[in-house]
Enzyme design. Structure first.
Site, PDB file in Angstrom:
ATOM      1  N   GLN A 119      53.472 -14.556   5.351  1.00 60.72           N
ATOM      2  CA  GLN A 119      54.471 -14.643   6.414  1.00 60.72           C
ATOM      3  C   GLN A 119      55.892 -14.555   5.875  1.00 60.72           C
ATOM      4  OE1 GLN A 119      52.514 -18.286   8.408  1.00 60.72           O
ATOM      5  NE2 GLN A 119      53.410 -17.166  10.113  1.00 60.72           N
ATOM      6  N   CYS A 132      52.292 -19.099  16.550  1.00 55.74           N
ATOM      7  CA  CYS A 132      52.449 -18.685  15.160  1.00 55.74           C
ATOM      8  C   CYS A 132      53.900 -18.261  14.934  1.00 55.74           C
ATOM      9  CB  CYS A 132      51.519 -17.511  14.881  1.00 55.74           C
ATOM     10  SG  CYS A 132      51.663 -16.836  13.226  1.00 55.74           S
ATOM     11  N   LEU A 133      54.476 -18.654  13.802  1.00 54.31           N
ATOM     12  CA  LEU A 133      55.858 -18.276  13.503  1.00 54.31           C
ATOM     13  C   LEU A 133      56.040 -16.767  13.452  1.00 54.31           C
ATOM     14  CD1 LEU A 133      56.689 -20.893  10.704  1.00 54.31           C
ATOM     15  CD2 LEU A 133      57.361 -20.964  13.117  1.00 54.31           C
ATOM     16  N   GLU A 181      46.131 -20.936   9.066  1.00 53.51           N
ATOM     17  CA  GLU A 181      46.860 -20.421   7.901  1.00 53.51           C
ATOM     18  C   GLU A 181      45.948 -19.620   6.969  1.00 53.51           C
ATOM     19  OE1 GLU A 181      49.899 -20.458   8.286  1.00 53.51           O
ATOM     20  OE2 GLU A 181      49.933 -22.026   9.800  1.00 53.51           O
TER      21      GLU A 181
HETATM   22 NI    NI Z   1      50.547 -18.230  11.883  1.00 54.58          NI
END
Ligand code: NI
Length: 159
Positions: free
Chosen positions: A51, A92-93, A135
């Site tokens: 990410q 989710c980011l 994750e």
């Molecule tokens: Ni995520």
């Protein structure tokens, strides 16, 4: 510590299967600290290395992010036991403002290497178990929107 840029859905790094971490060193610990800082700053409860553009098997989670005292840095994590199943809403980011229902194991055991190279085992349930499974999916190039049902758009808690 530094804030890192969060990659969002559509970036090819999020689709890749990440490579195992080979070297547990200062550089890795700095990355983990920067990932944690980025996660806290974004109000997330978990973040995976891809990410932030690093295609390696490392994640940081803290389901008590406001207190910042239940942080786990998981290097080369592997889920070795799963039990039960729960459906709950996730975000989710890397998928801003998207939420959806995802079925996850209720309880898990995860084996991993610590930020100092020690072999560890963690048993988790509830939000922590969900967060770790989310994750770890990132490490295999899987986003929650690939598997979620009832996806909605709006502002809520993200992870
Ligand atoms: Ni995520």
């Amino acid at each position: 510590m530094a804030l890192l840029e969060i990659k969002t859905a559509g970036d090819p790094v999020l689709k890749k299967v990440c490579a195992p971490v080979e070297k547990i060193d200062k550089r890795l610990r700095k990355l983990l600290d920067d990932m944690a800082e980025t996660m806290y700053a974004s109000d997330g409860v978990g973040i995976a290395a891809p990410q932030v553009g690093e295609s390696i098997r490392a994640v940081v989670v803290d389901v008590d992010r406001k207190e910042r005292k239940n942080r786990y840095d998981l290097v080369n994590p592997v889920i070795t036991f799963r039990e039960g199943s729960v459906v709950d809403n996730e975000g989710c980011l890397s998928c801003p403002d998207l939420f959806g229902d995802v079925e996850r194991a209720a309880k898990i055991r995860v084996e991993y290497t610590s930020r100092f190279g020690k072999k560890k085992t963690l048993e988790a349930e509830g939000l922590l178990a969900r967060c770790i499974q989310h994750e770890l999916d990132h490490l295999d190039g899987r986003l929650f929107i690939d598997i979620a049902k009832n996806i909605t758009k709006g502002k809520k808690e993200r992870k």
